[in-house]
Design an enzyme around this catalytic site. Structure first.
Site, PDB file in Angstrom:
ATOM      1  N   ASP A 117      -8.455  -8.017 -26.749  1.00 52.15           N
ATOM      2  CA  ASP A 117      -8.341  -6.570 -26.968  1.00 52.15           C
ATOM      3  C   ASP A 117      -7.849  -6.319 -28.393  1.00 52.15           C
ATOM      4  OD1 ASP A 117      -5.793  -7.540 -26.336  1.00 52.15           O
ATOM      5  OD2 ASP A 117      -5.189  -5.730 -25.281  1.00 52.15           O
ATOM      6  N   ASP A 137       4.344  -6.148 -22.859  1.00 54.83           N
ATOM      7  CA  ASP A 137       4.018  -5.270 -23.988  1.00 54.83           C
ATOM      8  C   ASP A 137       4.786  -3.961 -23.838  1.00 54.83           C
ATOM      9  OD1 ASP A 137       2.616  -3.596 -25.945  1.00 54.83           O
ATOM     10  OD2 ASP A 137       1.106  -5.175 -25.941  1.00 54.83           O
ATOM     11  N   ASP A 183      -2.907 -17.061 -25.199  1.00 52.43           N
ATOM     12  CA  ASP A 183      -4.029 -16.153 -25.408  1.00 52.43           C
ATOM     13  C   ASP A 183      -3.479 -14.742 -25.496  1.00 52.43           C
ATOM     14  OD1 ASP A 183      -6.877 -14.837 -24.624  1.00 52.43           O
ATOM     15  OD2 ASP A 183      -7.166 -16.938 -25.145  1.00 52.43           O
ATOM     16  N   LYS A 240       4.763  -2.157 -34.031  1.00 47.16           N
ATOM     17  CA  LYS A 240       4.829  -3.616 -33.939  1.00 47.16           C
ATOM     18  C   LYS A 240       5.375  -4.224 -35.224  1.00 47.16           C
ATOM     19  CE  LYS A 240       1.709  -6.165 -31.988  1.00 47.16           C
ATOM     20  NZ  LYS A 240       0.456  -6.788 -31.490  1.00 47.16           N
ATOM     21  N   GLY A 288      11.850  -3.597 -12.654  1.00 45.71           N
ATOM     22  CA  GLY A 288      11.915  -3.256 -14.059  1.00 45.71           C
ATOM     23  C   GLY A 288      13.335  -3.191 -14.565  1.00 45.71           C
ATOM     24  N   HIS A 289      13.480  -2.672 -15.794  1.00 48.42           N
ATOM     25  CA  HIS A 289      14.800  -2.567 -16.411  1.00 48.42           C
ATOM     26  C   HIS A 289      14.817  -1.359 -17.328  1.00 48.42           C
ATOM     27  CE1 HIS A 289      18.725  -4.007 -17.635  1.00 48.42           C
ATOM     28  NE2 HIS A 289      18.376  -3.903 -18.920  1.00 48.42           N
ATOM     29  N   CYS A 322       1.273   1.082 -30.998  1.00 47.33           N
ATOM     30  CA  CYS A 322       1.312  -0.248 -31.598  1.00 47.33           C
ATOM     31  C   CYS A 322       1.621  -0.223 -33.091  1.00 47.33           C
ATOM     32  CB  CYS A 322      -0.012  -0.971 -31.339  1.00 47.33           C
ATOM     33  SG  CYS A 322      -0.164  -1.533 -29.625  1.00 47.33           S
ATOM     34  N   ASP A 358      -3.926  -6.556 -21.793  1.00 50.05           N
ATOM     35  CA  ASP A 358      -3.846  -7.987 -22.101  1.00 50.05           C
ATOM     36  C   ASP A 358      -4.309  -8.840 -20.920  1.00 50.05           C
ATOM     37  OD1 ASP A 358      -2.924  -7.762 -24.703  1.00 50.05           O
ATOM     38  OD2 ASP A 358      -0.817  -7.767 -24.116  1.00 50.05           O
TER      39      ASP A 358
END
Length: 359
Positions: free
Chosen positions: A231, A70, A52, A26, A143-144, A23, A93
């Site tokens: 979180d 995420d 949220d 970010k 997915g990708h 993270c 999350d």
């Protein structure tokens, strides 16, 4: 399919492709706020849902879809463990809303390297993602994938729950005890490891923390006396505490001396080790009425440290603390009481840090 690389290639360090792991990569909150002011965005943003840790959308009379996405740079050298950590971080999350993660789609950007190495890295990442999802009963439905100079690993996750089951970060009440389910310091730990400032045992503790699931949050769904849950991730303890305070219209008073910290992290922070995002987190916190002025530089680094798959921040009635400690222990999480919620008074900080008594 190309053959897997030889055994020497299995020592690949995937973090050589990622300048900021987990993270820490970010976007700073200030930049994110400005980007979300893009012209035309307000016309297409859906307003009739709860914002949220995940988007909470009403499906019928008492059923809600809980949805989040995420992704992050690899955070540890081993691609399988990086996949596992990224998956747990994305699943968190959903757990923070008090529901199970039911389905996930994979987001995967692999480094632009030779094909056999690319396949090997991709398989190992998928093994880690699969392991994390299997642990909590989440099914991968698609997915990708792309090729990128900087690898990315993540999930788009969906869950379902009733109104009574879902906990939001806007649900904190005055008089709640504030709990934290993991020690702080993963962002600092990764930065410290990169400059050789941690022992092997200390780094092992950081990785163990990163690989601990927040699945216990799903077990708190609908629990009486448990109020807000969020979180603690990229914006640090200060930033995520501020979100609870702002959304719930309460003040959070956190005892700085009570915060659990991973081994070696306090020393590393005192020596000036700090992820780049920490500075932006501190600036954003102070701009949003979160008081950091009475903290030392080391303490500011700690509460603004970008956590990857950090612990759950929970507010609950005092009578629920022992129950939560037992429940979390059964799921591999510790619990530390770090403060209390109070009445929010205009003109005062919405989050403050004390030393000792917080009541």
């Amino acid at each position: 399919m190309p053959q897997l690389p030889n055994s020497n290639s299995k020592n690949i360090d995937i973090t050589i492709h990622s300048p900021a792991g987990g993270c820490s990569c970010k976007l700073p909150a200030k930049s994110l706020d400005l980007i979300c002011q893009a012209e035309g965005l307000s016309k297409v943003r859906m307003l009739d849902h709860f914002e949220d840790d995940a988007a909470i959308l009403k499906l019928d009379s008492d059923d809600f879809l809980v949805s989040s996405v995420d992704f992050q740079n690899p955070i540890v050298p081993d691609p399988k463990i990086s996949g596992e950590i990224a998956a747990f971080n994305a699943l968190s999350d959903i757990f923070a809303c008090g529901v199970d993660a039911n389905w996930a789609e994979v987001i995967l950007a692999l480094p632009d390297t030779r094909e056999e190495e690319q396949v090997y890295i991709g398989q190992k990442i998928m093994e880690g993602i699969s392991s994390a999802c299997a642990d909590v009963g989440c099914k991968i439905v698609g997915g990708h994938t792309v090729i990128s100079a900087t690898p990315m690993i993540g999930l788009s996750v969906k869950g379902r729950g009733s109104a009574a089951q879902i906990h939001r970060k806007s649900d904190a009440k005055v008089g709640d005890i504030i709990l934290l389910t993991k020690a702080l310091g993963t962002g600092l730990g990764v930065a410290a490891q990169q400059v050789g400032a941690l022992t092997k045992l200390q780094w092992d503790e950081v990785v163990k923390n990163l690989r601990t699931s927040n699945y216990v949050g799903a077990k708190l769904g609908g629990s009486s006396g448990v109020h807000a849950i969020t979180d603690v991730t990229g914006f640090g303890l200060a930033g995520h505490a501020g979100e609870v305070a702002s959304a719930s219209r309460v003040k959070l008073v956190i005892d700085i001396s009570s915060l659990p910290v991973l081994p070696g992290i306090t020393r590393a922070a005192a020596d000036g080790v700090s992820p780049e995002l920490s500075r932006g987190n501190a600036e954003h916190a102070e701009a949003h009425n979160i008081a950091l002025d009475n903290l030392t530089d080391m303490e500011r680094s700690l509460v603004c440290d970008p956590q990857t798959n950090g612990g759950l921040l929970i507010t609950c009635e005092p009578e629920q603390v022992e129950y939560l400690k037992e429940l979390c222990a059964a799921h591999g999480n510790s619990v530390t009481a770090i403060g209390v919620t109070q009445t929010q008074i205009a003109g005062e900080p919405i989050v403050s840090f004390s030393r000792g008594e917080t009541t």
